[in-house]
Design an enzyme around this catalytic site. Structure first.
Site, PDB file in Angstrom:
ATOM      1  N   LEU B  70       2.398  -9.738  48.720  1.00 19.67           N
ATOM      2  CA  LEU B  70       1.178  -9.239  47.958  1.00 19.67           C
ATOM      3  C   LEU B  70       0.774  -9.675  46.626  1.00 19.67           C
ATOM      4  O   LEU B  70      -0.071  -9.619  45.846  1.00 19.67           O
ATOM      5  CB  LEU B  70       1.272  -7.725  48.020  1.00 19.67           C
ATOM      6  CG  LEU B  70       1.046  -7.045  49.198  1.00 19.67           C
ATOM      7  CD1 LEU B  70       1.362  -5.512  49.223  1.00 19.67           C
ATOM      8  CD2 LEU B  70       0.208  -7.500  50.096  1.00 19.67           C
ATOM      9  N   HIS B 238      10.576 -15.289  60.433  1.00 20.17           N
ATOM     10  CA  HIS B 238       9.770 -16.495  60.795  1.00 20.17           C
ATOM     11  C   HIS B 238      10.560 -17.433  61.481  1.00 20.17           C
ATOM     12  O   HIS B 238      10.454 -18.699  60.936  1.00 20.17           O
ATOM     13  CB  HIS B 238       8.960 -17.176  59.589  1.00 20.17           C
ATOM     14  CG  HIS B 238       9.583 -17.027  58.280  1.00 20.17           C
ATOM     15  ND1 HIS B 238      10.722 -18.040  58.262  1.00 20.17           N
ATOM     16  CD2 HIS B 238       9.378 -16.585  57.160  1.00 20.17           C
ATOM     17  CE1 HIS B 238      11.110 -17.699  56.914  1.00 20.17           C
ATOM     18  NE2 HIS B 238      10.378 -17.203  56.190  1.00 20.17           N
ATOM     19  N   ASP B 311       3.618 -13.527  57.415  1.00 23.58           N
ATOM     20  CA  ASP B 311       4.278 -14.135  56.603  1.00 23.58           C
ATOM     21  C   ASP B 311       3.031 -14.525  55.495  1.00 23.58           C
ATOM     22  O   ASP B 311       2.882 -15.507  54.945  1.00 23.58           O
ATOM     23  CB  ASP B 311       4.846 -15.627  56.963  1.00 23.58           C
ATOM     24  CG  ASP B 311       5.748 -16.188  55.436  1.00 23.58           C
ATOM     25  OD1 ASP B 311       5.729 -15.599  54.369  1.00 23.58           O
ATOM     26  OD2 ASP B 311       6.425 -17.197  55.800  1.00 23.58           O
TER      27      ASP B 311
END
Lengths: 313, 429
Positions: B70, B238, B311
């Site tokens: 963020l 990931h 991601d």
């Protein structure tokens, strides 16, 4: 030459973008320009009023000088910018540099940069033509072309020849352009070097990988050694220069198994005694200085051709 | 921002794997809580409840993205908690877990509290992930007790992978006291150093330094071996390669405490997307080969991979409109994740229920947070999906502050049409 053929490239970013007809046309054009450099007055008015900027983000002596001589012999106005590689350091991005240069209306930008693909980034943001004078480990098209010209001049042809390239294939933009160029023109390209310096998929560019220097050199028509970049020693690619010279250096003994008229090439600058013995570099088979001479002719041809052959001559 | 509403989502297809539901029904939300699933036939329209017709739409537990960036505090020009959660809501997410690589790093309560404070005015729930090590430097453990009390739900040095195996071992052990999960970005930096894309024939052709897939795999093995040795769970972030999937699969067969996630770009794109040095296709781990893409899909299908995350890594043109090797890693993903995953449903790789497990049920379970089901009594976090809506993902429609996506101008099918968090409609289209 086929009458319908027309050279239509605005930029010279790599040999990958050129067809064999394009390469043929460039070599023939360079051939016709070569004579200018042996005149007492080495200047033609072809590019009078054109502006060529040499934008070098990496140090270079011979390539920059060769481009500059080529442009000046064609009567272009030339300017040199030596910039720091890091955009952070320089405080201006390549895209901003491109926009600023465009505002000054140059005709051709010759760029050298340590980042692969940067000439394309520049070309995407500028009105001028862009010539790649070497980008990262990607391509060095004018070097590839001058190598092709030198071989064709000596051998009368390229197709069917056996070309051995020895050394750091992974990090060499010269090797990449040579492999693409020679295989496009019908030669058989063999590469050899420490396995740490043979990148994955090099065969897909057109090269046959040989485990030893001897296998690559056998019956070769051309033997080319690449410069070992000592500054790469932080990455453990080979133990010592001594062992490199013993396994991959080009000596008279190594050349015995090559073809009887094999010629020896090197893109320079040479680490004598490492990738090539001095008596080979200076010997009868060596065409290293012809490569330098032809470099000027190739660059004159490229400048001329991307200006659309509409110089005010 | 809307107020909590009592509403009846009428005539939708309720997909709620936890409760074994996949049927036409109505969903009643009262006082921010899931009140009841009202099956067909029973015509209940209680007083004071707004009825919203969701015929032809899917009504599912709110989607949870357990891996986003963020950028707040520190890089608010790329994204903020507000803009990032707005993008999340637009993409159908009712909650996100945000990684700690802010400036400063989220390694102390001050940063955690700031993020949670901003999140109060956000558009989705925010679960901060704290740092494994102080400043994510990999030398000293962060203060997990303080972080836990401040509100972090897991620990990760995402993007700055822990190189020191002893430190990771101690982190696994020490985090047991606070029952915090470790999330590992598994990358052996000595193998990937200075790499810009997947190491392959293409990286050779483009003259770009490669990141070999083995750089991911050797570190996954270390990480899961340490999880097994310490008996502590680890979640692998990931994953992008065939062998990574295989390592996770074998670890699960042996009963090791591991889980794993992947992202839509690892099953939607190959390294070919790099094309002519397109920095929108630059991320870490890099896009891989078609064979790796097949393996990722298999891993999603057979349950080896537990979660689909984005991601989401916003960057501005300052980081992306530069030379490829100097460009920042990462792409945005919150607004495209669901659509790209729905393509797997249409292709028969996933069932709708499996998709909800990957995007809601499992993330909630792995993080130990609310959500993941439509069980009555749970907070009313609900996503309404139109699986057929066709659209083109256009730059001007992007909600995130950043537009670094390789999917711009892609034709897509299926997207969220309503995102409800705690009974409040945070997004509707």
């Amino acid at each position: 030459m086929d009458k319908k053929y027309r050279f239509s490239h605005k930029h010279i970013l790599g040999l990958e973008d050129l067809s064999s007809a394009d390469i043929d046309f460039i070599l023939n054009t360079a051939d016709s320009f070569k004579e200018i450099s042996s005149r007492p007055i080495k200047k033609v008015p072809t590019l009078r009023g054109k502006t060529v900027i040499h934008l070098f983000f990496e140090p270079s002596t011979r390539t920059r000088l060769s481009f500059e001589i080529a442009a000046k012999r064609m009567s272009a106005d030339t300017f040199n910018i030596a910039a720091s590689t890091s955009s952070a350091q320089k405080g201006e991005t390549l895209v901003d540099t491109a926009r600023n240069l465009t505002a000054m209306n140059p005709d051709i930008i010759v760029i050298r940069h340590s980042s692969s693909g940067s000439p394309r980034l520049l070309a995407n943001h500028i009105k001028a033509s862009v010539i790649n004078a070497g980008d990262g480990a990607h391509e060095h098209p004018s070097q590839g072309l001058l190598d092709l010209m030198t071989v064709k001049e000596q051998k009368g042809r390229i197709s069917g020849l056996k070309i051995a390239i020895i050394g750091d294939i992974a990090h060499s933009r010269v090797a990449h352009s040579d492999i693409i160029g020679f295989s496009k023109m019908g030669a058989e390209v063999r590469v050899s070097g420490p396995a740490t310096m043979l990148p994955p998929g090099i065969d897909k560019l057109g090269a046959r990988v040989c485990r030893t220097r001897e296998e690559a050199v056998e019956d070769a028509d051309v033997v080319m050694a690449l410069r070992i970049q000592k500054e790469r020693q932080t990455d453990p690619l080979f133990p010592t220069l001594r062992e490199y010279a013993a396994c991959f250096g080009i000596s008279k003994k190594v050349l015995k198994s090559a073809g009887p008229d094999a010629m020896v090439m090197h893109p320079g600058p040479i680490n004598r005694g490492v990738e090539m013995d001095p008596d080979v570099a200076d010997g009868r088979r060596s065409v290293i200085l012809e490569q330098v001479t032809n470099g000027v002719a190739i660059r004159m041809a490229l400048l001329y051709l991307i200006m659309g052959q509409d110089g005010n001559e | 921002m809307s107020k909590t509403k009592n509403m009846l989502l009428k005539n939708g297809r309720i997909i709620d794997p936890v409760n074994g539901l996949d049927e036409q029904a109505d969903l009643l939300l009262v006082d921010g809580i899931i009140k009841e699933v009202i099956t067909a036939g029973r015509n209940a329209s209680p007083a004071g409840v707004e009825t919203i017709d969701v015929s032809g739409k899917w009504v599912v537990p709110g989607l949870i993205d357990m891996h986003v960036h963020l950028r707040e505090p520190g890089e608010e020009y790329k994204e903020t908690v507000s803009s990032g959660t707005r993008a999340a809501a637009a993409g159908g997410f009712t909650a996100v877990a945000c990684m700690p690589n802010t400036i400063p790093v989220n390694d102390c309560q001050a940063v955690t509290c700031l993020i949670l404070d901003k999140a109060r005015k956000g558009f989705a729930r925010v679960y901060p992930v704290g740092a494994i090590s102080k400043n994510s430097r990999g030398t000293q453990l962060a203060e997990y007790d303080e972080l836990k009390r401040a509100g972090v739900v897991a620990l990760s040095d995402d993007g700055m992978p822990v190189a020191d195996s002893q430190l990771l071992r101690r982190a696994l052990e020490y985090s047991a006291n606070n029952d915090l999960l470790l999330i590992s970005h598994s990358e052996e930096l000595s193998l990937s150093k200075n790499g810009a894309m997947n190491e392959s024939a293409l990286s050779t052709r483009l003259g770009l330094r490669g990141i070999p897939h083995v750089a991911e795999e050797v570190m996954i093995y270390r990480d899961i071996a340490l999880a097994h040795y310490t008996g502590r769970p680890i979640h692998i972030a990931h994953i992008s390669t065939r062998e990574s999937v295989s390592l996770i699969r074998r670890a699960k067969e042996k009963g090791w405490p591991v889980s794993a996630e992947t992202t839509p770009h690892y099953f939607s794109l190959t390294e070919e997307a790099v094309g002519q040095y397109d920095t929108m296709a630059k991320m870490n781990p890099p896009l891989r080969s078609p064979d790796d893409v097949r393996a990722i899909k298999d891993g999603l299908q057979d349950g080896t991979i537990d979660a689909i995350v984005t991601d989401h890594a916003p960057h501005s043109s300052l980081e992306k409109d530069v030379e490829f090797d100097q460009a920042a890693n990462g792409i945005t993903g919150l607004e495209t994740s669901l659509s790209l995953t729905l393509a797997l449903v249409r292709d028969g790789v996933l069932t709708p229920g499996k998709m909800i497990e990957l995007m809601s049920v499992n993330p909630a379970r792995i993080l130990g947070v609310t959500g993941g089901s439509l069980t009555p009594g749970n907070p009313a976090d609900v996503t309404v999906i139109d699986p057929d809506m066709e659209f083109v993902y256009r730059r001007e429609d992007i909600v995130s502050k950043s537009a670094n996506s390789p999917f711009i101008d892609w034709k897509m099918q299926g997207r969220a049409v309503m995102t409800i968090v705690g009974g409040r409609i945070m997004f509707a289209r």
